[in-house]
Design a protein around this motif. Sequence first.
Motif, PDB file in Angstrom:
ATOM      1  N   GLY A 162       0.821  -1.199   0.000  1.00 43.64           N
ATOM      2  CA  GLY A 162       0.000   0.000   0.000  1.00 43.64           C
ATOM      3  C   GLY A 162       0.853   1.246   0.000  1.00 43.64           C
ATOM      4  O   GLY A 162       1.798   1.385  -0.772  1.00 43.64           O
ATOM      5  N   SER A 163       0.555   2.169   0.909  1.00 44.14           N
ATOM      6  CA  SER A 163       1.263   3.443   0.949  1.00 44.14           C
ATOM      7  C   SER A 163       0.925   4.166   2.240  1.00 44.14           C
ATOM      8  O   SER A 163      -0.151   3.961   2.819  1.00 44.14           O
ATOM      9  CB  SER A 163       0.846   4.305  -0.243  1.00 44.14           C
ATOM     10  OG  SER A 163       1.328   5.630  -0.129  1.00 44.14           O
ATOM     11  N   THR A 164       1.835   5.029   2.681  1.00 45.78           N
ATOM     12  CA  THR A 164       1.492   5.957   3.762  1.00 45.78           C
ATOM     13  C   THR A 164       0.262   6.765   3.381  1.00 45.78           C
ATOM     14  O   THR A 164      -0.554   7.122   4.238  1.00 45.78           O
ATOM     15  CB  THR A 164       2.677   6.912   4.036  1.00 45.78           C
ATOM     16  OG1 THR A 164       3.802   6.149   4.487  1.00 45.78           O
ATOM     17  CG2 THR A 164       2.321   7.935   5.095  1.00 45.78           C
ATOM     18  N   PHE A 165       0.098   7.019   2.070  1.00 42.52           N
ATOM     19  CA  PHE A 165      -1.072   7.755   1.599  1.00 42.52           C
ATOM     20  C   PHE A 165      -2.338   6.905   1.638  1.00 42.52           C
ATOM     21  O   PHE A 165      -3.407   7.371   1.226  1.00 42.52           O
ATOM     22  CB  PHE A 165      -0.838   8.273   0.181  1.00 42.52           C
ATOM     23  CG  PHE A 165       0.139   9.426   0.100  1.00 42.52           C
ATOM     24  CD1 PHE A 165       0.579  10.057   1.246  1.00 42.52           C
ATOM     25  CD2 PHE A 165       0.617   9.868  -1.126  1.00 42.52           C
ATOM     26  CE1 PHE A 165       1.477  11.119   1.182  1.00 42.52           C
ATOM     27  CE2 PHE A 165       1.511  10.929  -1.206  1.00 42.52           C
ATOM     28  CZ  PHE A 165       1.945  11.548  -0.047  1.00 42.52           C
ATOM     29  N   GLY A 166      -2.239   5.686   2.132  1.00 41.49           N
ATOM     30  CA  GLY A 166      -3.417   4.895   2.425  1.00 41.49           C
ATOM     31  C   GLY A 166      -3.920   5.152   3.834  1.00 41.49           C
ATOM     32  O   GLY A 166      -4.936   4.584   4.251  1.00 41.49           O
ATOM     33  N   SER A 167      -3.214   6.008   4.563  1.00 43.17           N
ATOM     34  CA  SER A 167      -3.613   6.379   5.925  1.00 43.17           C
ATOM     35  C   SER A 167      -3.687   7.883   6.120  1.00 43.17           C
ATOM     36  O   SER A 167      -4.312   8.361   7.059  1.00 43.17           O
ATOM     37  CB  SER A 167      -2.620   5.796   6.944  1.00 43.17           C
ATOM     38  OG  SER A 167      -2.582   4.395   6.885  1.00 43.17           O
ATOM     39  N   ILE A 168      -3.011   8.639   5.243  1.00 44.84           N
ATOM     40  CA  ILE A 168      -2.986  10.097   5.339  1.00 44.84           C
ATOM     41  C   ILE A 168      -3.349  10.690   3.981  1.00 44.84           C
ATOM     42  O   ILE A 168      -2.647  10.461   2.986  1.00 44.84           O
ATOM     43  CB  ILE A 168      -1.586  10.599   5.758  1.00 44.84           C
ATOM     44  CG1 ILE A 168      -1.187  10.022   7.125  1.00 44.84           C
ATOM     45  CG2 ILE A 168      -1.561  12.121   5.794  1.00 44.84           C
ATOM     46  CD1 ILE A 168       0.221  10.388   7.545  1.00 44.84           C
ATOM     47  N   GLY A 169      -4.436  11.429   3.937  1.00 41.06           N
ATOM     48  CA  GLY A 169      -4.808  12.104   2.697  1.00 41.06           C
ATOM     49  C   GLY A 169      -3.851  13.250   2.404  1.00 41.06           C
ATOM     50  O   GLY A 169      -3.537  14.042   3.295  1.00 41.06           O
ATOM     51  N   PHE A 170      -3.385  13.328   1.146  1.00 43.24           N
ATOM     52  CA  PHE A 170      -2.388  14.336   0.789  1.00 43.24           C
ATOM     53  C   PHE A 170      -2.862  15.092  -0.447  1.00 43.24           C
ATOM     54  O   PHE A 170      -3.290  14.476  -1.435  1.00 43.24           O
ATOM     55  CB  PHE A 170      -1.045  13.667   0.506  1.00 43.24           C
ATOM     56  CG  PHE A 170       0.119  14.618   0.434  1.00 43.24           C
ATOM     57  CD1 PHE A 170       0.823  14.960   1.580  1.00 43.24           C
ATOM     58  CD2 PHE A 170       0.515  15.174  -0.774  1.00 43.24           C
ATOM     59  CE1 PHE A 170       1.898  15.843   1.526  1.00 43.24           C
ATOM     60  CE2 PHE A 170       1.582  16.055  -0.847  1.00 43.24           C
ATOM     61  CZ  PHE A 170       2.285  16.387   0.306  1.00 43.24           C
ATOM     62  N   PRO A 171      -2.789  16.437  -0.430  1.00 48.15           N
ATOM     63  CA  PRO A 171      -3.212  17.231  -1.591  1.00 48.15           C
ATOM     64  C   PRO A 171      -2.469  16.807  -2.855  1.00 48.15           C
ATOM     65  O   PRO A 171      -1.265  16.557  -2.831  1.00 48.15           O
ATOM     66  CB  PRO A 171      -2.839  18.664  -1.189  1.00 48.15           C
ATOM     67  CG  PRO A 171      -2.795  18.650   0.306  1.00 48.15           C
ATOM     68  CD  PRO A 171      -2.298  17.287   0.678  1.00 48.15           C
ATOM     69  N   GLY A 172      -3.199  16.760  -3.956  1.00 45.08           N
ATOM     70  CA  GLY A 172      -2.597  16.362  -5.224  1.00 45.08           C
ATOM     71  C   GLY A 172      -2.641  14.874  -5.475  1.00 45.08           C
ATOM     72  O   GLY A 172      -2.287  14.422  -6.568  1.00 45.08           O
ATOM     73  N   TYR A 173      -3.064  14.107  -4.468  1.00 46.41           N
ATOM     74  CA  TYR A 173      -3.142  12.654  -4.609  1.00 46.41           C
ATOM     75  C   TYR A 173      -4.518  12.143  -4.179  1.00 46.41           C
ATOM     76  O   TYR A 173      -4.619  11.079  -3.571  1.00 46.41           O
ATOM     77  CB  TYR A 173      -2.062  11.981  -3.769  1.00 46.41           C
ATOM     78  CG  TYR A 173      -0.682  12.029  -4.371  1.00 46.41           C
ATOM     79  CD1 TYR A 173      -0.371  11.303  -5.515  1.00 46.41           C
ATOM     80  CD2 TYR A 173       0.319  12.807  -3.797  1.00 46.41           C
ATOM     81  CE1 TYR A 173       0.898  11.350  -6.074  1.00 46.41           C
ATOM     82  CE2 TYR A 173       1.590  12.861  -4.348  1.00 46.41           C
ATOM     83  CZ  TYR A 173       1.871  12.127  -5.488  1.00 46.41           C
ATOM     84  OH  TYR A 173       3.137  12.181  -6.035  1.00 46.41           O
ATOM     85  N   THR A 174      -5.565  12.891  -4.499  1.00 42.54           N
ATOM     86  CA  THR A 174      -6.892  12.507  -4.029  1.00 42.54           C
ATOM     87  C   THR A 174      -7.289  11.116  -4.519  1.00 42.54           C
ATOM     88  O   THR A 174      -7.767  10.288  -3.731  1.00 42.54           O
ATOM     89  CB  THR A 174      -7.938  13.534  -4.485  1.00 42.54           C
ATOM     90  OG1 THR A 174      -7.809  13.749  -5.903  1.00 42.54           O
ATOM     91  CG2 THR A 174      -7.759  14.855  -3.756  1.00 42.54           C
ATOM     92  N   ALA A 175      -7.129  10.856  -5.806  1.00 43.77           N
ATOM     93  CA  ALA A 175      -7.524   9.554  -6.350  1.00 43.77           C
ATOM     94  C   ALA A 175      -6.616   8.447  -5.825  1.00 43.77           C
ATOM     95  O   ALA A 175      -7.084   7.369  -5.448  1.00 43.77           O
ATOM     96  CB  ALA A 175      -7.482   9.588  -7.873  1.00 43.77           C
ATOM     97  N   TYR A 176      -5.323   8.711  -5.806  1.00 39.45           N
ATOM     98  CA  TYR A 176      -4.364   7.713  -5.316  1.00 39.45           C
ATOM     99  C   TYR A 176      -4.652   7.384  -3.854  1.00 39.45           C
ATOM    100  O   TYR A 176      -4.683   6.205  -3.458  1.00 39.45           O
ATOM    101  CB  TYR A 176      -2.953   8.254  -5.482  1.00 39.45           C
ATOM    102  CG  TYR A 176      -1.860   7.279  -5.098  1.00 39.45           C
ATOM    103  CD1 TYR A 176      -1.581   6.178  -5.899  1.00 39.45           C
ATOM    104  CD2 TYR A 176      -1.099   7.478  -3.945  1.00 39.45           C
ATOM    105  CE1 TYR A 176      -0.574   5.287  -5.549  1.00 39.45           C
ATOM    106  CE2 TYR A 176      -0.095   6.597  -3.597  1.00 39.45           C
ATOM    107  CZ  TYR A 176       0.176   5.508  -4.410  1.00 39.45           C
ATOM    108  OH  TYR A 176       1.171   4.628  -4.057  1.00 39.45           O
ATOM    109  N   CYS A 177      -4.871   8.414  -3.033  1.00 35.56           N
ATOM    110  CA  CYS A 177      -5.187   8.190  -1.619  1.00 35.56           C
ATOM    111  C   CYS A 177      -6.472   7.381  -1.477  1.00 35.56           C
ATOM    112  O   CYS A 177      -6.554   6.472  -0.641  1.00 35.56           O
ATOM    113  CB  CYS A 177      -5.321   9.509  -0.873  1.00 35.56           C
ATOM    114  SG  CYS A 177      -3.761  10.369  -0.589  1.00 35.56           S
ATOM    115  N   ALA A 178      -7.464   7.700  -2.279  1.00 40.42           N
ATOM    116  CA  ALA A 178      -8.732   6.973  -2.192  1.00 40.42           C
ATOM    117  C   ALA A 178      -8.531   5.484  -2.451  1.00 40.42           C
ATOM    118  O   ALA A 178      -9.068   4.638  -1.729  1.00 40.42           O
ATOM    119  CB  ALA A 178      -9.737   7.551  -3.182  1.00 40.42           C
TER     120      ALA A 178
END
Length: 260
Positions: free
Chosen positions: A131-147
Motif C-alpha cells: 500500500g502506501s502511507t497515503f493509504g492512511s494520510i490524505g495528501f493534496p494532489g493525490y486525491t484519487a491515489y489516496c482513495a
Amino acid sequence: MRLHDRVFLLLGGTGGIGKSLVEPLVLAGAKVIVASRHPEKLAHRQGVALVPLDLAAADLDQQLLRLSEAYPDIDGVIHCAGQNRFAGLAAMSVSELDAQIAVNLRSAMLVARHFAPRFERAGYGALVFVGSTFGSIGFPGYTAYCATKFGLRGFTEALRRELADTPVQVVYVAPRATATDMNPEAVNELNRALGNSVDTPDSVASQILAAMKNDDRRRFLGWPEKLFVVINGVLPRIVDKAMLKQLPVIRRFLKPGVTS
C-alpha cells in the motif's frame, strides 16, 4: 512466512519496488512468476518466469484463471503494482481516475477473490499487498491515489479478519515516498522542497521481505511517517493544520489540466 521453495506470483515486478523484489526472492530460494503488461522489460534469469497480465482489463478474472491453470503451484501473491498521478482533482481525466481504481484497488480485490479460496483448499498460502502511507494520510494532489490506497488498506484489513480462521496469510506493507520512475520530476522537487525523506526501491523491498519472514500482519515504513499515521487517525486536525501550512508549496508543483 517461509520463502524457500515457494512459488510467488509478483504483480508489478517490472519496475520500482516490484523489480527490486525479484532478486532477493530468488536468492531466498523462491520461484517468481512476474506478471505484467510488459514482461519483456525484465531480463530472463533462472528461477523467474515472465507472463503477460493486464491488471486494468475488464476480463482480469479470466486472465487470472488461465494464469493459475498454467502455474498451479502458485502459493503466494505479492501485489505491488500501482498507478498514480500528482495533480489536482479537477485536472484528472475520467480515464485516469478509472485506471487508478482498476489497478490499485479493483485488481487487488480480484486477485484475492481468485487465490484465497485456492490457498484455503491447499492448506497454506499468502497474499501480500503493498500500500502506501497515503493509504492512511490524505495528501493534496493525490486525491484519487489516496482513495484507492485507503481502500486497499481497508480491504486487506477486512480480508485478514475474514480469513482469520484459515491458513491464508494476509500481509499489508505501507511504504513512504519511494524513488521510482512512477514519480515525475515535479514530485521529486516537491519532496525536496518539503524536506521529505525518500527511500530506495531496494530498501523498501527488503522491508517487505522482512515483514513476510516475520509474519507481520501489517507494517508501516519510515519515521516520522509512522507517527503521522497514528496522529492522523487520532487527532486529524493536527495534520490538517500541518498540511495547510504546506499547501502553498504543494500548489506550486500542481499542474493545471482539463477533465474529459
